[in-house]
Write a protein that holds these residues in place. Structure first.
Motif, PDB file in Angstrom:
ATOM      1  N   MET A   1      26.874  22.723 -30.264  1.00 30.25           N
ATOM      2  CA  MET A   1      25.491  23.130 -30.500  1.00 30.25           C
ATOM      3  C   MET A   1      24.516  22.217 -29.753  1.00 30.25           C
ATOM      4  O   MET A   1      23.593  22.687 -29.076  1.00 30.25           O
ATOM      5  CB  MET A   1      25.193  23.113 -32.000  1.00 30.25           C
ATOM      6  N   PHE A   2      24.739  20.912 -29.843  1.00 24.89           N
ATOM      7  CA  PHE A   2      23.809  19.975 -29.208  1.00 24.89           C
ATOM      8  C   PHE A   2      24.018  19.903 -27.693  1.00 24.89           C
ATOM      9  O   PHE A   2      23.064  19.650 -26.949  1.00 24.89           O
ATOM     10  CB  PHE A   2      23.922  18.601 -29.852  1.00 24.89           C
ATOM     11  N   ILE A   3      25.248  20.131 -27.231  1.00 26.52           N
ATOM     12  CA  ILE A   3      25.482  20.232 -25.779  1.00 26.52           C
ATOM     13  C   ILE A   3      24.659  21.371 -25.208  1.00 26.52           C
ATOM     14  O   ILE A   3      24.021  21.253 -24.154  1.00 26.52           O
ATOM     15  CB  ILE A   3      26.979  20.436 -25.484  1.00 26.52           C
ATOM     16  N   THR A   4      24.643  22.502 -25.923  1.00 23.38           N
ATOM     17  CA  THR A   4      23.864  23.656 -25.469  1.00 23.38           C
ATOM     18  C   THR A   4      22.371  23.364 -25.482  1.00 23.38           C
ATOM     19  O   THR A   4      21.660  23.677 -24.521  1.00 23.38           O
ATOM     20  CB  THR A   4      24.164  24.877 -26.363  1.00 23.38           C
ATOM     21  N   ILE A   5      21.886  22.787 -26.568  1.00 25.94           N
ATOM     22  CA  ILE A   5      20.447  22.508 -26.665  1.00 25.94           C
ATOM     23  C   ILE A   5      19.999  21.597 -25.520  1.00 25.94           C
ATOM     24  O   ILE A   5      18.933  21.801 -24.930  1.00 25.94           O
ATOM     25  CB  ILE A   5      20.115  21.877 -28.030  1.00 25.94           C
ATOM     26  N   THR A   6      20.836  20.597 -25.201  1.00 25.59           N
ATOM     27  CA  THR A   6      20.442  19.651 -24.147  1.00 25.59           C
ATOM     28  C   THR A   6      20.766  20.172 -22.747  1.00 25.59           C
ATOM     29  O   THR A   6      19.906  20.181 -21.875  1.00 25.59           O
ATOM     30  CB  THR A   6      21.132  18.294 -24.361  1.00 25.59           C
TER      31      THR A   6
END
Length: 482
Positions: free
Chosen positions: A243-248
């Motif tokens: 999830m955070f890989i995608t957001i960043t």
């Protein structure tokens, strides 16, 4: 396929891309190069983003990792989906409301010039590293399959690889890439399906139900890992990391957001993001199925190649057939270049807008400066890829890419989170210090996590740790409210 046949295929492929560039690059303006005049159809953007998101790294490394990591990567992919929802309904409305060309201009409006420059530099480092990893992988494969046969050194292979991208993007920029990425995504998906079809026949799986039963009954198809919280593939760690890989790497990345900002309005950009996020799950499942079949085929035929060498080795075997080999080459090139070309364009955009502030230059010189910046970034990629060749010899590149992203994108995650979720202002001149210290602390936490955290192994969640450390550091330099 012989080396000569592969060269002819590559030449024909790039002739098509250059032809597309000719028609889409007729309007050689900065507005077309940076934003495609905000007229790109959302469905073309969505389809093209599949190829840009997956890249040659996914094409090679995800199938190659199935033998050791099973289908655990799918836990990360499920996290991607929820990350895309956050982008669609939190970040895109901000970007469209401010009518941004570079998304890092938000940091200037929110905190000040130092924060703006810090975010821009973090992106430039992140994307240069990411694009170089991706191009490094495809250049290594081309070196093995083609250029070694002619005695051409790897450095020349890298120059040719980057030069071809420069050639079809230097005029049209993002406007050209919207169309070339669509074509390249199509080639990549056809390549995967054709290879699965061949492998299924070779393994005597004669229907879709046979393939399904073979995959689901195999131990390598294990998706969820709940047993050991210390395992790098533990579900919660993988899901949150995805999830955070995608957001960043998408939502805070000029490369991916530049495509979204070419849509006509916020509604079309959100439709693009949501449709793309659903399709991406199924595409990644295809890659994992391919990896399982490749591994089974290798074991059955006593093929010793593993990891990133697995797919290229099997695809180029004499008995696999000309068509399958040809589609592999097309798929690999398409996957690699669909991410690398947009990276080159976004790096040029960020460098022009954020670093040298092109809008403050005399208008008569802006197009020339943009073209010079484009050439400079191209040369920089060549140098970094050659450095990678000296540093990385036996790695699965996708895992190295995500590890690197954890350190370089963390400060961006912390900065944007602080800006969006708090109303605090910062002592702007100190922001760069926090953005430098947080990755250093993250590195030491990662290196000594087993000793410090009772055997806990940090995986992709190093990105979350880095972002959190940045956020906490920003609290220390916030301005007191009066």
């Amino acid at each position: 396929m012989s080396a000569t046949q592969i060269l002819i295929l590559i030449a024909a492929y790039f002739s098509v891309l250059i032809l597309i560039s000719y028609f889409t690059g007729k309007e050689d303006s900065n507005d077309a190069f940076f934003k495609a005049n905000k007229s790109a159809p959302w469905y073309l953007v969505a389809f093209g983003m599949i190829g840009a998101s997956l890249s040659g790294v996914t094409f090679i490394s995800v199938p190659g990792a199935v033998e050791t990591k099973q289908f655990g990567y799918l836990q990360v992919v499920f996290g991607y989906f929820f990350g895309y929802l956050a982008i669609a309904y939190v970040l895109l409305p901000i970007y469209y409301k401010l009518n941004l060309t570079s998304i890092y201009t938000y940091l200037k409006d929110r905190f000040g010039n130092t924060s703006y420059k810090t975010g821009s530099v973090a992106f430039l480092i992140s994307r240069i590293v990411g694009a170089s990893f991706r191009l490094f992988l495809v250049a290594k494969v081309l070196q093995l399959l083609v250029f070694d046969q002619y005695g051409i050194p790897f450095s020349i292979t890298v120059i040719i690889t980057v030069l071809l991208i420069w050639l079809y993007t230097f005029k049209g920029g993002i406007k050209t890439i919207i169309f070339t990425d669509t074509l390249q995504t199509l080639f990549m998906l056809i390549s995967v399906v054709v290879t699965i079809f061949f492998l299924a026949n070779a393994l005597e799986l004669h229907s879709i139900s046979d393939v399904y039963n073979n995959v689901t009954s195999n131990a390598m198809s294990k998706v969820f890992f709940f047993d050991d919280v210390n395992d790098a593939q533990y579900f919660i760690k993988s899901f949150l990391s995805g999830m955070f890989i995608t957001i960043t790497m998408t939502g805070l990345d000029q490369d991916m957001m530049q495509k979204n900002l070419t849509c006509r309005n916020i509604k079309e950009a959100q439709k693009n993001m949501l449709s793309f996020s659903v399709v991406l799950i199924f595409v990644n499942i295809l890659f994992l199925v391919l990896g399982l079949l490749l591994t089974q085929y290798a074991i059955q035929n006593n093929i010793t190649a593993r990891k990133d060498d697995l797919f290229p080795t099997i695809a180029m075997l004499p008995d696999i057939g000309f068509a399958t080999s040809a589609f592999f080459i097309l798929g690999l090139i398409a996957a690699a270049y669909s991410s690398a070309d947009s990276a080159l364009t976004s790096l040029t955009t960020s460098f022009c807008i954020d670093i040298i502030e092109l809008d403050k230059k005399p208008e008569a010189n802006r197009k020339r400066i943009r073209k010079q910046a484009h050439a400079f970034i191209s040369a920089l990629l060549v140098v970094v890829i050659i450095i990678f060749d000296a540093l990385f010899k036996d790695v699965s590149v996708i895992w190295e890419l995500f590890k690197a992203a954890g350190y370089t994108y963390g400060p961006l995650l912390g900065l944007f989170a602080f800006g969006i979720f708090t109303k605090q202002n910062l002592k702007d001149k100190y922001v760069w210090i926090i953005a430098l210290v947080a990755p250093i602390f993250s590195y030491f936490i990662n290196e000594y996590s087993v000793e410090l955290l009772n055997g806990y192994q940090i995986g992709f969640e190093i990105l979350i740790i880095n972002g959190l450390l940045t956020f906490l550091g920003l609290i220390l330099i916030r301005r007191k409210q009066h």
